[in-house]
Design an enzyme around this catalytic site. Structure first.
Site, PDB file in Angstrom:
ATOM      1  N   SER A 136     -16.560 -25.609   4.029  1.00 47.58           N
ATOM      2  CA  SER A 136     -18.145 -25.438   4.423  1.00 47.58           C
ATOM      3  C   SER A 136     -18.499 -27.017   4.689  1.00 47.58           C
ATOM      4  CB  SER A 136     -18.817 -24.720   3.877  1.00 47.58           C
ATOM      5  OG  SER A 136     -20.096 -24.836   4.016  1.00 47.58           O
ATOM      6  N   TYR A 149     -22.427 -22.910  -4.888  1.00 49.76           N
ATOM      7  CA  TYR A 149     -21.786 -23.025  -3.757  1.00 49.76           C
ATOM      8  C   TYR A 149     -21.285 -24.452  -3.235  1.00 49.76           C
ATOM      9  CZ  TYR A 149     -21.076 -21.646   1.384  1.00 49.76           C
ATOM     10  OH  TYR A 149     -20.516 -21.222   2.720  1.00 49.76           O
TER      11      TYR A 149
END
Length: 268
Positions: A136, A149
């Site tokens: 990401s 995350y």
């Protein structure tokens, strides 16, 4: 673009979003597709669309990951491309993250990819195949209140590089892609929250807010990220390993400290 006729591709998180789009693209290129995840219904839908195989599995568990790979080998006799796409969770700050949330975030974003890669490598050594890891933009930068995350996605880049270093001499390549905002069910939930915080009701307004400073001024479609995964997981990228491709509409080139000057100039 090289033909992928006969290539066997296994995709975690293959029932929705980027994983499903990747399965469809590979299938349209002649590949045989295996989609795996924890929810049967979306997996079976994608498998029916692609003529592929749905394997319900939590690949963060060693036995289940190995069983999923074994099922793929039993059905198709080989594995050429492993796409570690599953992930999510970890949406709070360090001080607001308890031990259970931390463990779950790392399991979802890092352990799943590690365990899947470990199960897939023996078959990939046989085929001299490829691993593609979906990280990401949060694997390169830090957003607010995304401790688990962000740490997990950063670690995926380290996993990509160590796989490339260790197995490159035997012909296995490993590369990563770092998407920015993408129209997916998970992002839809976040955009709905953002729109609500901004006093808006349409989740689409959330996407507009999130990408207002992105040079391309929009989020990606899952199919756009799938084309990058397909490139990395094919002979078209034959001299690439340990690489990280960013697909964020240009967000990473924005010089954040100068945004105030741009806003001031535009307000005159």
């Amino acid at each position: 673009m090289s033909t992928l006729e006969g290539t066997v591709v296994m995709i975690t998180g293959g029932g929705t979003g980027i994983g499903a789009a990747t399965a469809r693209l590979y299938a349209s290129s002649g590949a045989r597709v295996v989609v795996t995840g924890r929810r049967r219904d979306p997996l079976e839908k994608v498998a029916a669309e692609t003529g592929g195989l749905a394997v319900v599995s939590d690949v963060s568990e060693r036995e289940q990951a190995e069983a999923a790979v074994a099922t793929t080998l039993a059905e198709y006799g080989r594995l050429d491309v492993a796409v570690a796409n599953a992930g999510g969770q970890g949406l709070s700050s360090v001080t607001d993250t308890d031990d259970d949330e931390w463990a779950f975030a790392l399991q979802s974003n890092l352990t799943t990819a590690f365990v899947f890669a470990r199960a897939a490598v023996p078959a990939l050594l046989e085929s001299r195949g490829q691993i593609v890891i979906v990280s990401s933009l949060a694997g390169l930068f830090a957003g607010p209140n995304l401790a688990g995350y962000t740490v997990g996605k950063h670690a995926l880049i380290g996993l990509t590089r160590t796989l490339a270093r260790d197995y490159g001499p035997q012909g296995v390549r490993a590369n990563a892609v770092c998407p920015g905002w993408v129209h997916t069910p998970m992002a839809d939930d976040e955009m709905a929250k953002l729109a609500e915080l901004g006093g808006l009701t349409d989740p689409g307004d959330g996407y507009q807010m999130a990408t207002a400073e992105v040079p391309l001024r929009r989020a990606a479609e899952p199919e756009e990220i799938a084309t990058i995964i397909r490139f990395l997981g094919s002979p078209d990228s034959s001299y690439m390993t340990g690489s990280v491709l960013v697909a964020d509409g240009g967000a990473h080139v924005v010089d954040l400290p100068t945004l105030a000057f741009e806003r001031a100039a535009n307000s005159e």
